[in-house]
Design a protein around this motif. Structure first.
Motif, PDB file in Angstrom:
ATOM      1  N   ASN A 228       0.863  -1.166   0.000  1.00 15.76           N
ATOM      2  CA  ASN A 228       0.000   0.000   0.000  1.00 15.76           C
ATOM      3  C   ASN A 228       0.908   1.225   0.000  1.00 15.76           C
ATOM      4  OD1 ASN A 228      -2.027   1.842   0.206  1.00 15.76           O
ATOM      5  ND2 ASN A 228      -2.529   1.409   2.324  1.00 15.76           N
ATOM      6  N   GLY A 229       1.462   1.552  -1.147  1.00 15.68           N
ATOM      7  CA  GLY A 229       2.395   2.661  -1.267  1.00 15.68           C
ATOM      8  C   GLY A 229       2.973   2.684  -2.666  1.00 15.68           C
ATOM      9  N   LEU A 230       4.095   3.370  -2.823  1.00 17.92           N
ATOM     10  CA  LEU A 230       4.719   3.515  -4.128  1.00 17.92           C
ATOM     11  C   LEU A 230       6.144   2.979  -4.101  1.00 17.92           C
ATOM     12  CD1 LEU A 230       3.598   7.182  -4.858  1.00 17.92           C
ATOM     13  CD2 LEU A 230       2.596   5.098  -5.778  1.00 17.92           C
ATOM     14  N   LEU A 231       6.562   2.393  -5.195  1.00 17.04           N
ATOM     15  CA  LEU A 231       7.944   1.983  -5.394  1.00 17.04           C
ATOM     16  C   LEU A 231       8.480   2.768  -6.577  1.00 17.04           C
ATOM     17  CD1 LEU A 231       7.726  -1.912  -5.116  1.00 17.04           C
ATOM     18  CD2 LEU A 231       8.643  -0.338  -3.429  1.00 17.04           C
ATOM     19  N   SER A 232       9.722   3.192  -6.474  1.00 16.72           N
ATOM     20  CA  SER A 232      10.341   3.936  -7.560  1.00 16.72           C
ATOM     21  C   SER A 232      11.780   3.501  -7.705  1.00 16.72           C
ATOM     22  CB  SER A 232      10.277   5.435  -7.274  1.00 16.72           C
ATOM     23  OG  SER A 232      10.924   6.163  -8.290  1.00 16.72           O
ATOM     24  N   ASP A 233      12.255   3.413  -8.927  1.00 15.60           N
ATOM     25  CA  ASP A 233      13.654   3.138  -9.226  1.00 15.60           C
ATOM     26  C   ASP A 233      14.124   1.818  -8.612  1.00 15.60           C
ATOM     27  OD1 ASP A 233      16.074   3.538 -10.399  1.00 15.60           O
ATOM     28  OD2 ASP A 233      16.799   4.992  -8.959  1.00 15.60           O
ATOM     29  N   VAL A 234      13.410   0.746  -8.917  1.00 16.96           N
ATOM     30  CA  VAL A 234      13.767  -0.591  -8.433  1.00 16.96           C
ATOM     31  C   VAL A 234      14.801  -1.179  -9.377  1.00 16.96           C
ATOM     32  CG1 VAL A 234      12.898  -2.918  -8.016  1.00 16.96           C
ATOM     33  CG2 VAL A 234      11.490  -0.925  -7.426  1.00 16.96           C
ATOM     34  N   ARG A 235      15.886  -1.714  -8.803  1.00 14.33           N
ATOM     35  CA  ARG A 235      16.947  -2.324  -9.600  1.00 14.33           C
ATOM     36  C   ARG A 235      17.294  -3.696  -9.032  1.00 14.33           C
ATOM     37  NH1 ARG A 235      21.051   2.811 -10.290  1.00 14.33           N
ATOM     38  NH2 ARG A 235      19.424   4.317 -10.734  1.00 14.33           N
ATOM     39  N   VAL A 236      17.466  -4.654  -9.913  1.00 19.21           N
ATOM     40  CA  VAL A 236      17.893  -5.999  -9.521  1.00 19.21           C
ATOM     41  C   VAL A 236      19.125  -6.326 -10.330  1.00 19.21           C
ATOM     42  CG1 VAL A 236      17.258  -8.440  -9.455  1.00 19.21           C
ATOM     43  CG2 VAL A 236      15.521  -6.682  -9.014  1.00 19.21           C
ATOM     44  N   TYR A 237      20.187  -6.715  -9.649  1.00 21.81           N
ATOM     45  CA  TYR A 237      21.447  -7.041 -10.312  1.00 21.81           C
ATOM     46  C   TYR A 237      21.750  -8.524 -10.111  1.00 21.81           C
ATOM     47  CZ  TYR A 237      22.072  -1.987 -10.250  1.00 21.81           C
ATOM     48  OH  TYR A 237      21.900  -0.638 -10.412  1.00 21.81           O
ATOM     49  N   GLY A 238      22.174  -9.164 -11.159  1.00 26.63           N
ATOM     50  CA  GLY A 238      22.546 -10.569 -11.083  1.00 26.63           C
ATOM     51  C   GLY A 238      24.024 -10.776 -10.862  1.00 26.63           C
ATOM     52  N   VAL A 239      24.752  -9.698 -10.618  1.00 25.18           N
ATOM     53  CA  VAL A 239      26.200  -9.768 -10.392  1.00 25.18           C
ATOM     54  C   VAL A 239      26.547  -8.914  -9.185  1.00 25.18           C
ATOM     55  CG1 VAL A 239      26.741 -10.137 -12.835  1.00 25.18           C
ATOM     56  CG2 VAL A 239      26.656  -7.822 -11.934  1.00 25.18           C
ATOM     57  N   ARG A 240      27.712  -9.170  -8.630  1.00 22.04           N
ATOM     58  CA  ARG A 240      28.191  -8.369  -7.507  1.00 22.04           C
ATOM     59  C   ARG A 240      28.550  -6.969  -7.992  1.00 22.04           C
ATOM     60  NH1 ARG A 240      32.466 -10.640  -3.274  1.00 22.04           N
ATOM     61  NH2 ARG A 240      30.727 -12.055  -3.139  1.00 22.04           N
ATOM     62  N   LEU A 241      28.104  -5.955  -7.284  1.00 22.73           N
ATOM     63  CA  LEU A 241      28.423  -4.585  -7.643  1.00 22.73           C
ATOM     64  C   LEU A 241      29.762  -4.196  -7.038  1.00 22.73           C
ATOM     65  CD1 LEU A 241      24.940  -2.941  -7.049  1.00 22.73           C
ATOM     66  CD2 LEU A 241      25.881  -3.857  -9.164  1.00 22.73           C
TER      67      LEU A 241
ATOM     68  N   ARG B  50      30.601  -1.159  -5.955  1.00 25.90           N
ATOM     69  CA  ARG B  50      30.423  -0.201  -4.866  1.00 25.90           C
ATOM     70  C   ARG B  50      29.865  -0.887  -3.633  1.00 25.90           C
ATOM     71  NH1 ARG B  50      27.726   5.279  -7.127  1.00 25.90           N
ATOM     72  NH2 ARG B  50      29.532   6.047  -8.262  1.00 25.90           N
ATOM     73  N   SER B  51      30.107  -0.287  -2.491  1.00 27.26           N
ATOM     74  CA  SER B  51      29.576  -0.769  -1.219  1.00 27.26           C
ATOM     75  C   SER B  51      28.071  -0.512  -1.183  1.00 27.26           C
ATOM     76  CB  SER B  51      30.263  -0.020  -0.082  1.00 27.26           C
ATOM     77  OG  SER B  51      29.548  -0.208   1.111  1.00 27.26           O
ATOM     78  N   PRO B  52      27.275  -1.402  -0.554  1.00 25.44           N
ATOM     79  CA  PRO B  52      25.837  -1.137  -0.422  1.00 25.44           C
ATOM     80  C   PRO B  52      25.560   0.042   0.503  1.00 25.44           C
ATOM     81  CG  PRO B  52      26.457  -3.123   0.763  1.00 25.44           C
ATOM     82  CD  PRO B  52      27.676  -2.675  -0.013  1.00 25.44           C
ATOM     83  N   ASN B  53      26.599   0.576   1.159  1.00 29.96           N
ATOM     84  CA  ASN B  53      26.417   1.732   2.029  1.00 29.96           C
ATOM     85  C   ASN B  53      26.283   3.019   1.225  1.00 29.96           C
ATOM     86  OD1 ASN B  53      26.564   0.181   4.317  1.00 29.96           O
ATOM     87  ND2 ASN B  53      28.782   0.301   4.387  1.00 29.96           N
ATOM     88  N   ARG B  54      26.491   2.944  -0.068  1.00 31.34           N
ATOM     89  CA  ARG B  54      26.334   4.121  -0.938  1.00 31.34           C
ATOM     90  C   ARG B  54      25.246   3.843  -1.949  1.00 31.34           C
ATOM     91  NH1 ARG B  54      32.647   5.120  -2.367  1.00 31.34           N
ATOM     92  NH2 ARG B  54      33.284   5.676  -0.266  1.00 31.34           N
ATOM     93  N   CYS B  55      24.587   4.873  -2.380  1.00 31.47           N
ATOM     94  CA  CYS B  55      23.601   4.724  -3.439  1.00 31.47           C
ATOM     95  C   CYS B  55      24.310   4.368  -4.727  1.00 31.47           C
ATOM     96  CB  CYS B  55      22.794   6.023  -3.631  1.00 31.47           C
ATOM     97  SG  CYS B  55      21.786   6.459  -2.230  1.00 31.47           S
ATOM     98  N   VAL B  56      23.772   3.433  -5.440  1.00 38.55           N
ATOM     99  CA  VAL B  56      24.353   3.066  -6.735  1.00 38.55           C
ATOM    100  C   VAL B  56      23.621   3.880  -7.783  1.00 38.55           C
ATOM    101  CG1 VAL B  56      24.699   1.192  -8.361  1.00 38.55           C
ATOM    102  CG2 VAL B  56      24.915   0.778  -5.913  1.00 38.55           C
ATOM    103  N   GLY B  57      24.346   4.689  -8.532  1.00 39.14           N
ATOM    104  CA  GLY B  57      23.684   5.570  -9.473  1.00 39.14           C
ATOM    105  C   GLY B  57      24.059   5.387 -10.873  1.00 39.14           C
TER     106      GLY B  57
END
Length: 76
Positions: free
Chosen positions: A54-67, A69-76
């Motif tokens: 019951n809300g909105l989702l925006s900018d959903v990303r799913v990656y099949g590989v290790r990124l 960058r650290s997950p402590n930063r926004c991936v842009g």
């Protein structure tokens, strides 16, 4: 209200959940094969056990590989 950044990460021995760059949950250490998340079913985002989000989702990303960058930063 406001924006939230959620990251679910599977590494070599744990599952970790981050909220706004802060780790809020983690699993016990186990072999990677134990955390095989492939169940052959489609990924459903926003579907709960008994109801839909019951809300909105925006900018959903799913990656099949290790990124890189650290997950402590926004991936842009």
């Amino acid at each position: 209200g406001g924006w939230r950044v959620i990251a679910a990460v599977r590494d070599d021995s744990r599952l970790r959940l981050y909220l706004n760059g802060r780790m809020i949950a983690w699993s016990a250490r186990a072999p990677l094969a134990q955390y095989d998340l492939d169940n052959g079913l489609p990924l459903k985002i926003g579907l709960c056990t008994h109801d839909y989000l019951n809300g909105l989702l925006s900018d959903v990303r799913v990656y099949g590989v290790r990124l890189r960058r650290s997950p402590n930063r926004c991936v842009g």
